[in-house]
Motif scaffolding. Structure first.
Motif, mmCIF file in Angstrom:
data_model
loop_
_atom_site.group_PDB
_atom_site.id
_atom_site.type_symbol
_atom_site.label_atom_id
_atom_site.label_comp_id
_atom_site.label_asym_id
_atom_site.label_seq_id
_atom_site.Cartn_x
_atom_site.Cartn_y
_atom_site.Cartn_z
ATOM 1 N N LEU A 164 74.366 53.147 8.679
ATOM 2 C CA LEU A 164 73.355 53.061 9.728
ATOM 3 C C LEU A 164 73.733 51.910 10.649
ATOM 4 C CD1 LEU A 164 70.504 53.719 10.952
ATOM 5 C CD2 LEU A 164 69.595 52.026 9.336
ATOM 6 N N ALA A 165 73.783 52.182 11.942
ATOM 7 C CA ALA A 165 74.100 51.147 12.926
ATOM 8 C C ALA A 165 72.861 50.869 13.761
ATOM 9 C CB ALA A 165 75.255 51.591 13.815
ATOM 10 N N GLY A 166 72.640 49.603 14.067
ATOM 11 C CA GLY A 166 71.476 49.228 14.864
ATOM 12 C C GLY A 166 71.671 47.883 15.534
ATOM 13 N N ASP A 167 70.656 47.472 16.256
ATOM 14 C CA ASP A 167 70.698 46.168 16.915
ATOM 15 C C ASP A 167 69.274 45.669 17.102
ATOM 16 O OD1 ASP A 167 69.761 46.822 19.863
ATOM 17 O OD2 ASP A 167 71.212 48.381 19.306
ATOM 18 N N GLY A 168 69.151 44.405 17.400
ATOM 19 C CA GLY A 168 67.837 43.799 17.601
ATOM 20 C C GLY A 168 67.961 42.294 17.702
ATOM 21 N N LYS A 169 66.833 41.608 17.477
ATOM 22 C CA LYS A 169 66.812 40.143 17.502
ATOM 23 C C LYS A 169 66.502 39.614 16.110
ATOM 24 C CE LYS A 169 65.767 38.966 22.300
ATOM 25 N NZ LYS A 169 67.040 38.226 22.450
ATOM 26 N N ILE A 170 67.177 38.533 15.761
ATOM 27 C CA ILE A 170 66.951 37.918 14.451
ATOM 28 C C ILE A 170 65.612 37.184 14.481
ATOM 29 C CG2 ILE A 170 67.826 36.259 12.765
ATOM 30 C CD1 ILE A 170 70.636 36.803 13.906
ATOM 31 N N SER A 171 64.713 37.593 13.594
ATOM 32 C CA SER A 171 63.380 36.983 13.552
ATOM 33 C C SER A 171 63.217 35.998 12.404
ATOM 34 C CB SER A 171 62.306 38.070 13.448
ATOM 35 O OG SER A 171 62.499 38.850 12.278
ATOM 36 N N GLU A 172 64.092 36.076 11.404
ATOM 37 C CA GLU A 172 63.988 35.166 10.260
ATOM 38 C C GLU A 172 65.334 35.069 9.554
ATOM 39 O OE1 GLU A 172 61.395 34.627 6.101
ATOM 40 O OE2 GLU A 172 60.934 36.270 7.496
ATOM 41 N N VAL A 173 65.673 33.856 9.127
ATOM 42 C CA VAL A 173 66.901 33.619 8.368
ATOM 43 C C VAL A 173 66.518 32.927 7.066
ATOM 44 C CG1 VAL A 173 69.149 32.476 8.313
ATOM 45 C CG2 VAL A 173 68.271 33.391 10.475
ATOM 46 N N TYR B 212 70.299 34.631 1.228
ATOM 47 C CA TYR B 212 71.268 35.157 2.194
ATOM 48 C C TYR B 212 70.807 36.488 2.807
ATOM 49 C CZ TYR B 212 74.425 31.550 0.503
ATOM 50 O OH TYR B 212 74.981 30.333 0.176
ATOM 51 N N THR B 213 69.589 36.478 3.289
ATOM 52 C CA THR B 213 69.072 37.652 3.992
ATOM 53 C C THR B 213 68.564 37.227 5.362
ATOM 54 O OG1 THR B 213 66.831 37.404 3.084
ATOM 55 C CG2 THR B 213 68.384 38.824 1.865
ATOM 56 N N ILE B 214 68.565 38.176 6.275
ATOM 57 C CA ILE B 214 67.991 37.946 7.598
ATOM 58 C C ILE B 214 67.100 39.126 7.947
ATOM 59 C CG2 ILE B 214 69.927 36.531 8.408
ATOM 60 C CD1 ILE B 214 71.014 38.940 9.875
ATOM 61 N N LYS B 215 66.067 38.850 8.727
ATOM 62 C CA LYS B 215 65.199 39.911 9.223
ATOM 63 C C LYS B 215 65.512 40.145 10.690
ATOM 64 C CE LYS B 215 61.294 39.374 6.035
ATOM 65 N NZ LYS B 215 61.512 40.671 5.365
ATOM 66 N N VAL B 216 65.593 41.423 11.046
ATOM 67 C CA VAL B 216 65.933 41.812 12.413
ATOM 68 C C VAL B 216 64.856 42.755 12.927
ATOM 69 C CG1 VAL B 216 67.608 42.976 13.897
ATOM 70 C CG2 VAL B 216 68.399 41.588 11.966
ATOM 71 N N MET B 217 64.342 42.450 14.132
ATOM 72 C CA MET B 217 63.375 43.349 14.754
ATOM 73 C C MET B 217 64.078 44.146 15.845
ATOM 74 S SD MET B 217 59.694 42.625 16.603
ATOM 75 C CE MET B 217 58.895 42.256 15.042
ATOM 76 N N ALA B 218 64.046 45.472 15.696
ATOM 77 C CA ALA B 218 64.681 46.352 16.679
ATOM 78 C C ALA B 218 63.761 46.531 17.885
ATOM 79 C CB ALA B 218 64.994 47.698 16.045
ATOM 80 N N ALA B 219 64.280 47.174 18.915
ATOM 81 C CA ALA B 219 63.509 47.381 20.141
ATOM 82 C C ALA B 219 62.264 48.221 19.902
ATOM 83 C CB ALA B 219 64.396 48.026 21.202
ATOM 84 N N ASP B 220 62.310 49.111 18.898
ATOM 85 C CA ASP B 220 61.143 49.950 18.604
ATOM 86 C C ASP B 220 60.191 49.294 17.610
ATOM 87 O OD1 ASP B 220 62.584 50.066 16.285
ATOM 88 O OD2 ASP B 220 62.768 52.250 16.224
ATOM 89 N N LYS B 221 60.375 47.977 17.375
ATOM 90 C CA LYS B 221 59.528 47.166 16.494
ATOM 91 C C LYS B 221 59.796 47.399 15.006
ATOM 92 C CE LYS B 221 57.520 45.543 20.139
ATOM 93 N NZ LYS B 221 57.902 44.194 20.639
ATOM 94 N N THR B 222 60.802 48.206 14.675
ATOM 95 C CA THR B 222 61.179 48.374 13.270
ATOM 96 C C THR B 222 61.831 47.093 12.772
ATOM 97 O OG1 THR B 222 61.543 50.740 13.564
ATOM 98 C CG2 THR B 222 62.541 49.726 11.632
#
Length: 237
Positions: free
Chosen positions: A147-156, A161-171
């Motif tokens: 699965l490929a995607g993109d977004g902004k990092i909201s939490e590190v 060693y995990t990061i949370k990413v919010m995509a443009a559709d709020k996923t």
């Protein structure tokens, strides 16, 4: 008296001769079977018709020849059931006599396998003629699902060693950064990509990611194959 006997004998002899002549004279006439001859023009017309039918069949098969992909949810000896990314169910029907070929994809390599090697939860791609929800497979490939995607990092989170990413559709995706994860960042001065460690990842940066899908993930948590970070400073230039 003798003359009468001779006369009777002659009459009897003549009758016998005529009877024999009648039998011998009968000829059995056989009616010959007439085999119709096909002319060259007719042969060409028949051949043209055969070719048109064959071309039409090939056209229909080509039109219906498609590919479907999904994860195996159930299987029998000659059929597997899959569920695609839209949660639709399809049946993949195997053909007898080796007409269906099976392959395993590993990176850029593929090797031939048997139908018995396809297991539940495998990610498969099948090509063939599809009719409604059933595809009669010409080829079946087992592969890893990505699965490929993109977004902004909201939490590190450095502790796991995990990061949370919010995509443009709020996923919101939770990406697990493994030791095997390829981590890169765009150098905003040279615009070249550079390798980085986890410590260089920060909130607010944009990210492009590729994750491996196993089929048993929950809450959009994935093991990450690749990430490319675009620092937020790049957009402030």
């Amino acid at each position: 008296m003798r003359i009468k006997l001779i006369h009777c004998s002659i009459v009897t002899l003549l009758i016998g001769l005529f009877a024999s002549a009648t039998v011998v004279g009968q000829t059995i006439t056989l009616t010959p079977t007439i085999t119709p001859k096909i002319t060259t023009t007719e042969e060409n017309a028949i051949q043209d018709l055969k070719e048109k039918v064959a071309n039409k069949v090939a056209e229909i098969r080509k039109k219906n020849n498609k590919a479907i992909a999904g994860r195996v949810t159930d299987r029998s000896e000659s059929t597997v059931k899959i569920k695609n990314s839209e949660q639709n169910d399809f049946n993949i029907k195997f053909q007898d006599s080796g007409l269906t070929k099976y392959y395993q994809i590993t990176g850029a390599q593929q090797k031939e396998i048997s139908s018995e090697d396809i297991k539940k939860d495998d990610y498969v791609i099948a090509t063939g003629v599809i009719n409604d929800k059933t595809i009669t497979a010409n080829s079946v490939f087992t592969d890893k699902q990505f699965l490929a995607g993109d977004g902004k990092i909201s939490e590190v989170k450095a502790d796991d060693y995990t990061i949370k990413v919010m995509a443009a559709d709020k996923t919101v995706y939770t990406l697990s950064i493994e030791t095997s994860t390829k981590q890169q960042i765009v150098n905003i001065k040279t615009l070249e990509t550079e390798r980085i460690g986890f410590s260089k990842i920060k909130e607010g940066d944009s990210i492009h990611f590729v994750v491996k899908v196993n089929g048993d993930e929950k809450n959009n948590e994935y093991s990450t194959e690749k990430i490319l970070i675009v620092p937020q400073e790049y957009f402030m230039k």
